[in-house]
Design an enzyme around this catalytic site. Structure first.
Site, PDB file in Angstrom:
ATOM      1  N   GLU A 271     -18.061 -13.540   1.845  1.00 40.16           N
ATOM      2  CA  GLU A 271     -17.898 -12.596   2.958  1.00 40.16           C
ATOM      3  C   GLU A 271     -18.805 -11.371   2.819  1.00 40.16           C
ATOM      4  O   GLU A 271     -19.097 -10.690   3.797  1.00 40.16           O
ATOM      5  CB  GLU A 271     -16.437 -12.157   3.081  1.00 40.16           C
ATOM      6  CG  GLU A 271     -15.888 -11.466   1.854  1.00 40.16           C
ATOM      7  CD  GLU A 271     -14.422 -11.082   2.000  1.00 40.16           C
ATOM      8  OE1 GLU A 271     -13.977 -10.917   3.143  1.00 40.16           O
ATOM      9  OE2 GLU A 271     -13.728 -10.952   0.969  1.00 40.16           O
TER      10      GLU A 271
ATOM     11  N   ARG B  77       0.847  -1.194   0.000  1.00 40.19           N
ATOM     12  CA  ARG B  77       0.000   0.000   0.000  1.00 40.19           C
ATOM     13  C   ARG B  77       0.886   1.249   0.000  1.00 40.19           C
ATOM     14  O   ARG B  77       1.926   1.265   0.634  1.00 40.19           O
ATOM     15  CB  ARG B  77      -0.902   0.018   1.226  1.00 40.19           C
ATOM     16  CG  ARG B  77      -1.956  -1.076   1.225  1.00 40.19           C
ATOM     17  CD  ARG B  77      -2.918  -0.900   2.389  1.00 40.19           C
ATOM     18  NE  ARG B  77      -3.950  -1.928   2.389  1.00 40.19           N
ATOM     19  CZ  ARG B  77      -5.062  -1.872   1.664  1.00 40.19           C
ATOM     20  NH1 ARG B  77      -5.276  -0.842   0.866  1.00 40.19           N
ATOM     21  NH2 ARG B  77      -5.944  -2.841   1.734  1.00 40.19           N
TER      22      ARG B  77
ATOM     23  N   ASP C 128     -10.844 -12.580  -6.974  1.00 45.64           N
ATOM     24  CA  ASP C 128     -12.303 -12.450  -6.891  1.00 45.64           C
ATOM     25  C   ASP C 128     -12.999 -12.540  -8.248  1.00 45.64           C
ATOM     26  O   ASP C 128     -14.207 -12.730  -8.305  1.00 45.64           O
ATOM     27  CB  ASP C 128     -12.678 -11.106  -6.252  1.00 45.64           C
ATOM     28  CG  ASP C 128     -12.288 -11.043  -4.788  1.00 45.64           C
ATOM     29  OD1 ASP C 128     -12.271 -12.099  -4.138  1.00 45.64           O
ATOM     30  OD2 ASP C 128     -11.991  -9.937  -4.295  1.00 45.64           O
TER      31      ASP C 128
ATOM     32  N   THR D 204     -12.106 -35.761 -22.369  1.00 43.79           N
ATOM     33  CA  THR D 204     -10.849 -36.435 -22.671  1.00 43.79           C
ATOM     34  C   THR D 204      -9.697 -35.494 -22.388  1.00 43.79           C
ATOM     35  O   THR D 204      -9.789 -34.296 -22.681  1.00 43.79           O
ATOM     36  CB  THR D 204     -10.774 -36.891 -24.139  1.00 43.79           C
ATOM     37  OG1 THR D 204      -9.433 -37.287 -24.458  1.00 43.79           O
ATOM     38  CG2 THR D 204     -11.183 -35.785 -25.107  1.00 43.79           C
TER      39      THR D 204
ATOM     40  N   ARG E  33      17.825 -36.843 -18.194  1.00 40.56           N
ATOM     41  CA  ARG E  33      17.004 -37.931 -17.672  1.00 40.56           C
ATOM     42  C   ARG E  33      15.651 -37.871 -18.366  1.00 40.56           C
ATOM     43  O   ARG E  33      15.226 -36.826 -18.838  1.00 40.56           O
ATOM     44  CB  ARG E  33      16.794 -37.794 -16.165  1.00 40.56           C
ATOM     45  CG  ARG E  33      18.054 -37.821 -15.330  1.00 40.56           C
ATOM     46  CD  ARG E  33      18.601 -39.235 -15.192  1.00 40.56           C
ATOM     47  NE  ARG E  33      19.672 -39.280 -14.217  1.00 40.56           N
ATOM     48  CZ  ARG E  33      20.941 -38.985 -14.457  1.00 40.56           C
ATOM     49  NH1 ARG E  33      21.296 -38.587 -15.679  1.00 40.56           N
ATOM     50  NH2 ARG E  33      21.844 -39.065 -13.514  1.00 40.56           N
TER      51      ARG E  33
ATOM     52  N   ASP F 271      -8.870  -3.387  -9.653  1.00 39.30           N
ATOM     53  CA  ASP F 271      -9.424  -2.182 -10.262  1.00 39.30           C
ATOM     54  C   ASP F 271      -8.917  -0.903  -9.598  1.00 39.30           C
ATOM     55  O   ASP F 271      -8.721   0.114 -10.265  1.00 39.30           O
ATOM     56  CB  ASP F 271     -10.953  -2.217 -10.240  1.00 39.30           C
ATOM     57  CG  ASP F 271     -11.525  -2.331  -8.832  1.00 39.30           C
ATOM     58  OD1 ASP F 271     -10.772  -2.668  -7.910  1.00 39.30           O
ATOM     59  OD2 ASP F 271     -12.732  -2.084  -8.657  1.00 39.30           O
TER      60      ASP F 271
ATOM     61  N   SER G 187      -6.571 -10.663  -9.821  1.00 37.96           N
ATOM     62  CA  SER G 187      -7.537 -10.629  -8.723  1.00 37.96           C
ATOM     63  C   SER G 187      -8.143 -12.005  -8.545  1.00 37.96           C
ATOM     64  O   SER G 187      -8.639 -12.587  -9.521  1.00 37.96           O
ATOM     65  CB  SER G 187      -8.643  -9.609  -9.004  1.00 37.96           C
ATOM     66  OG  SER G 187      -9.709  -9.762  -8.096  1.00 37.96           O
TER      67      SER G 187
END
Length: 845
Positions: A312, A136, A214, A589, A720, A167, A212
């Site tokens: 939430e 922030r 969400d 498939t 390998r 956004d 995001s």
């Protein structure tokens, strides 16, 4: 969602024709979809010294400096964005920079803005979160902070910025761009910068990429990280179900989503939850009484567990917040349901972990497109973000999408819930209807059809098992029961139908709903499956059995064998009238090779399993540094899985049946690997992966290629082989495969339902009576199998004629740093081959 379609060239002015639709996909993906065609003027990264087999890097004048930053909440896939942006920028002759700690780093400058080279982003695909950090930054909200940020960009010579975030982060970027000219004027007027310092940086170009979990930004079908978060939720709920069933408990599971219920909805559909709360669609009237009634009916049916999923931001119809504690208290009420109830809040577990295959693919393709977009932008170009819509990678105006997103929140706040649902995409509302149908269908008698319209529908799986088959059967059975139809299981494919129908218990028997209800999260095929075709079982036997059991319709789930089976049944209708019943195929498939669709159930689950396997192998290869692993993938004669896995793990090379494999190609790749390891100065993450499809060559397999590499390395590196084999078919189905299985299975039964009973004459003349459901672009469509078998099927190679995903192979090569390579010569056949062998016709150069 499926995949994407965006022409991408190594030069910003070059735009090619269209060709992955359905992702990841993913997130469901079209030849146009994931089709990103690239004109490669070079596949050599700029910071890697040219070699005798790699052309000189692209020259651009003036040299452009592009900065990449992540901002806002972290989401799985952000590191894939940074990797693809850095490497594509270098490939196109630009300098790539990373801004560490988001806008905070932009304001602080100095070491927070760092130039990146090709190898700085090695191994980033498999890392969770964001390795360049996010934080922030209150200073950026103020003009003084943005002034400092502008100065730091100028001092580093940067005037192009790619931002991956939500956004809020992207809105801040748009404001920054709008203020750019005035910020520069102020910097000059205050003496912070000289006029000549800003002369070449008069305009700031910004492109957004949405990261995001969400999936809450309007204008795009999927945001980076949303399917990874869904995978975490599904895993947690699957684990919770075991303990819930053991103790006959109820669990209230809270997931993220303040203004968007996408995660909660998709998790409820994918796990077969009993009840759901999302902000966009509150329950009508009394949600307490409705929940009590639904769960009480489920318990009467014999269910031992109850799962309620709540976002939430869940609200009731009056806009009041519904809390997990309220739901728990209602379930545990001694005068009501009296269930032993627990609350589980998943929290930041949903953000954590590495990105699933779809999110890696989406992030990589959008990163590539963002670099191109930022180079093509002009001062007049609106700030855009990179979206996947209609299963294509497209550029869209950023602020329009942000405003539309805010409209959803406003609609919810004003209790206009119908408006909020309308602002979501069509798939969101369809999935909500699917959930309601599969959860409450059997206790809502209003959905029952009149007796004369009810059908007896046979369910049969054909071919190899694929993730999502059981979820599709469960959804189809639930829908049938809600409408009054009689769903009948035909166990073990046509082989079981023909040879074991008379056993006790027989292979043809009704479904037990209590058992079927627990199939949502199960892999494999609970009713069995078999590759045998009707012609091999005996077409007359199959026709007689369909008549004997009085089936009104057939619902088939499977891969190319199932496609072939429907084709055979259609063609045999003239001879056997009992086959004149509607039938439809839901492709399932891992090969994703069924004509008529760009996505098949199981392909996303397979990619997740394969990417997870390759991540572990690459970790081993990196730990020993100079080691190459050659991994053999399944897929038949379709290179879909190999290509998308190569995109998700950063393969150095991918060998496909569509291109073939030659000694010359191997020789070039061996030489390239020698040069790569010669430049290795001891840094970590130096392991390499090569993927080869199991049918890429009749001669060269994973072991042989590993042996060739080992021998040709002369001790400079090791090699390998790794063969994941049938583990690619197994595992718990992904959230994407489960959700799509539910939606598509219900549509298939609705398609059969249109015909009703005793419609032999209509079926004979209606091409749609034998059809394949598919995702093409943004649409779910049914296509007549006759059209597909005649026009779109490559029968010898058992795949569609058009490989919509094939152009992504070029992106794999570019971002893997693979030099341009020559393709094998096509095989000569027939008379021409004989004439060339006899010297009667010259061999073409």
């Amino acid at each position: 969602m499926p995949i994407f379609d965006r022409a991408i060239s190594s030069r910003p002015s070059s735009i090619l024709s269209n060709p992955f639709p359905a992702l990841f996909a993913l997130v469901l993906l079209s030849a146009s979809s994931l089709g990103i065609r690239l004109l490669l003027s070079s596949t050599t990264p700029h910071n890697v010294p040219p070699t005798k087999m790699s052309p000189a890097p692209i020259k651009m004048a003036p040299r452009k400096k592009i900065a990449i930053m992540t901002s806002g909440g972290d989401s799985p896939g952000m590191n894939a964005v940074v990797r693809s942006c850095v490497r594509m920028a270098i490939h196109m002759g630009c300098d790539a920079y990373c801004v560490y700690e988001g806008y905070e780093g932009l304001v602080r400058g100095g070491d927070f803005i760092k130039q990146m080279d090709w190898f700085d982003v090695r191994g980033w695909l498999s890392e969770g979160g964001t390795l360049i950090g996010t934080a922030r930054c209150m200073a950026f909200y103020e003009r003084a902070g943005r002034l400092t940020a502008a100065k730091n960009l100028i001092l580093n010579g940067i005037d192009a910025l790619i931002i991956c975030g939500g956004d809020g982060s992207l809105t801040g970027a748009d404001r920054f761009r709008a203020e750019w000219p005035s910020l520069l004027e102020e910097l000059v007027s205050t003496g912070e910068l000289a006029a000549e310092q800003i002369q070449a940086y008069k305009h700031l170009n910004i492109v957004g990429i949405v990261g995001s979990i969400d999936n809450d930004l309007s204008g795009t079908d999927a945001t980076i990280g949303c399917y990874s978060a869904l995978a975490r939720i599904c895993l947690c709920v699957d684990l919770i179900e075991a303990t819930a069933s053991s103790h006959s408990r109820a669990f209230v599971v809270e997931v993220m989503g303040r203004h968007c219920g996408w995660l909660a909805l998709m998790a409820a559909v994918a796990t077969g939850a009993d009840f759901l709360f999302i902000p966009e669609k509150p329950r009508e009237d009394n949600w307490r009484e409705e929940m009590r009634s639904v769960i009480q009916q489920h318990r009467k049916l014999g269910k031992r567990k109850t799962i309620v999923i709540i976002a939430e931001g869940a609200l009731d119809k009056f806009g009041n917040k519904i809390t997990p504690e309220e739901v728990r208290d209602l379930l545990a009420d001694k005068n009501g349901l009296a269930l032993d109830t627990r609350i589980t809040t998943l929290g930041h577990v949903q953000r954590g972990g590495t990105a699933v295959a779809y999110d890696r693919m989406l992030a990589t393709l959008q990163g590539v497109e963002a670099v191109k977009a930022v180079l093509e932008a002009t001062p007049e170009t609106k700030t855009c973000f990179i979206a996947i819509t209609e299963n294509k990678i497209v550029r869209k105006p950023l602020m329009e999408a942000v405003l539309d997103t805010k409209q959803v929140a406003k609609a919810i706040e004003s209790q206009d819930f119908d408006g909020a649902m309308a602002l979501r995409d069509a798939e969101f509302s369809e999935q909500y209807k699917s959930f309601m149908m599969t959860t409450a269908g059997q206790i809502d008698h209003e959905t029952l059809l009149p007796e004369k319209e009810r059908m007896k529908i046979g369910f049969i799986n054909v071919g190899a098992p694929a993730g999502g088959m059981n979820a599709a059967v469960r959804a189809g059975v639930s829908y049938c029961l809600s409408r009054g139809h009689e769903p009948i299981a035909i166990h073990n494919g046509f082989a079981g139908f023909a040879r074991h129908h008379g056993d006790s218990p027989g292979s043809v028997r009704p479904f037990d709903w209590l058992e079927v209800d627990g199939w949502a999260s199960k892999g494999g095929s609970e009713i069995g499956t078999n590759r045998e075709l009707p012609s091999e079982s005996g077409m007359e036997t199959i026709a007689n059995l369909i008549e004997q059991y009085q089936f009104d319709a057939l619902f088939l789930i499977g891969g190319f064998e199932a496609f072939h089976a429907v084709s055979q049944l259609r063609k045999a209708r003239e001879q056997y009238p009992s086959l004149c019943i509607p039938m439809t195929l839901l492709p399932a498939t891992i090969s994703n090779n069924v004509p008529g669709t760009e996505y098949s159930l199981g392909s996303d689950t397979c990619l997740n399993e394969l990417v997870d396997y390759c991540d572990k192998i690459k970790q081993s290869a990196s730990a020993t540094r100079r080691r190459v692993f050659v991994i053999e993938t399944q897929g038949g004669r379709s290179g879909y899985i190999a290509t998308l896995a190569g995109l998700g793990v950063g393969a150095s090379a991918v060998y496909l049946p569509e291109e073939g494999l030659s000694l010359e190609m191997l020789s070039e790749d061996v030489r390239h690997l020698k040069e790569v390891f010669a430049q290795d100065k001891g840094q970590s993450r130096a392991g390499r992966l090569i993927l080869i499809n199991e049918k890429a060559s009749k001669v060269y397999n994973a072991k042989l290629i590993a042996d060739i590499l080992r021998d040709e390395a002369h001790g400079r590196f090791e090699s390998r082989e790794g063969i994941p084999g049938h583990m690619q078919q197994g595992g718990v189905p992904s959230g994407m495969d489960r959700c799509r299985a539910v939606r598509l299975a219900i549509k298939c039964i609705q398609q059969l339902e249109k015909y009703g009973r005793n419609v032999h004459n209509r079926v004979k003349v209606d091409p749609m009576s034998a059809s394949v459901i598919g995702i093409k672009g943004a649409s779910v469509i049914f296509t007549p199998i006759q059209k597909l078998e005649e026009e779109e099927t490559d029968w010898p190679n058992r795949r569609p004629k058009a490989a919509f995903w094939l152009s992504m192979k070029e992106i794999v090569d570019i971002l893997g740093g693979r030099p341009r390579h020559s393709l094998p010569e096509p095989d000569l056949t027939g008379v021409k081959a004989k004439d060339v062998k006899r010297g009667l016709e010259p061999v073409a150069n």
